[in-house]
Design an enzyme around this catalytic site. Structure first.
Site, PDB file in Angstrom:
ATOM      1  CG  ASP A  26      -1.637   1.021   1.479  1.00 25.79           C
ATOM      2  OD1 ASP A  26      -2.428   1.571   0.529  1.00 25.79           O
ATOM      3  OD2 ASP A  26      -1.760   1.783   2.482  1.00 25.79           O
ATOM      4  CG  ASP A  28      -1.082   7.993   0.463  1.00 27.04           C
ATOM      5  OD1 ASP A  28       0.070   8.209   0.102  1.00 27.04           O
ATOM      6  OD2 ASP A  28      -2.301   8.744   0.428  1.00 27.04           O
TER       7      ASP A  28
END
Ligand SMILES: [Mg+2]
Length: 266
Positions: A26, A28
């Site tokens: 992922d 952020d």
């Protein structure tokens, strides 16, 4: 590198009898701290100055969008939430949106050319401002980004480990962010997926189609939806909530390397 070439790279056989591991990151709050600067939750959680964090987040946001618009055609492509660059060629056959296909081809060219060298793409003043912001961010976040890069770099060195990015951000600003935060080196464009429209689970399915059922998959993320999507696919899930998690992940990857190499020599 053409799209066909890169698809070929997905399916290239391993030289040794080792299982490939696909690490699905992922973006952020996993590889970089971004949203939680803006909403102030990073400052609260890690006892930092909230005003400084928010201002830093806002300045970064402004430059990310400037770069997205100036070099990655975000104004032209904002309404087109494609999940992966291979899906943009469908536009080539649709006369009314053929410009979008062309724009994506330009974006791909720019990313390929400058992903290891953003200094020669950006205006001097923007590069200077961004470098300062990065320095401030690395201090504020206690080198979060560098801790994550240690793992990316280790995986990048291996023939049997692959870094993939899946993010809920749209594809175009994602490419700008990868370049600006010094992560683009680890993610060629065909290893970048946007879950904006289709969600993480469907991105994971596309990744299995690209890399095969024999590979091992590990999802690394900070949110419950990352975990749920990983569990639905029966992938491993490694959670990132703080610096210690990033350090543990790095150690884990070192250990896996050991296992894999013992496996090779036996
Ligand atoms: Mg996240």
């Amino acid at each position: 590198m053409s799209r066909n070439d890169s698809t070929g790279a997905h399916s290239r056989p391993c030289q040794q009898q080792t299982t490939r591991t696909i690490y699905i990151w992922d973006l952020d709050e996993t590889l970089i701290i971004y949203q939680t600067l803006l909403d102030n939750s990073f400052a609260t959680k890690f006892n930092k100055n909230g005003k400084v964090a928010e201002l830093l987040g806002l300045r970064m946001e402004k430059l990310i969008f400037k770069v997205s618009e100036e070099y990655f055609l975000f104004n032209e492509l904002e309404g087109d939430n494609v999940a992966h660059v291979s899906l943009t060629s469908k536009h080539d056959h649709e006369a009314n949106v053929s410009n979008i296909g062309k724009h994506y081809a330009d974006v791909e060219k720019t990313y390929d050319k400058y992903r290891n060298n953003m200094k020669s793409l950006l205006q001097k003043s923007d590069h200077r401002s961004w470098s300062k912001l990065l320095t401030y961010m690395d201090i504020l976040t206690e080198s979060w980004r560098h801790l994550a890069i240690k793992s990316l770099a280790l995986i990048h060195e291996r023939s049997y480990g692959i870094n993939i990015l899946v993010t809920t951000t749209q594809l175009v600003p994602t490419l700008a962010k990868l370049m600006l935060y010094g992560l683009a080196k680890y993610f060629p464009i065909d290893h970048v997926y946007s879950a904006t429209d289709i969600g993480k689970r469907r991105c994971f399915e596309k990744i299995v189609n690209a890399f095969g059922k024999d590979a091992e998959y590990v999802v690394i993320g900070d949110r419950i939806h990352d975990k749920q999507a990983a569990e639905e696919m029966h992938f491993k899930f490694w959670k990132v909530q703080g610096h210690r998690d990033l350090m543990n992940i790095h150690r884990r990857i070192i250990h896996e390397k050991g296992n894999n190499e013992r496996g090779r020599s036996s």
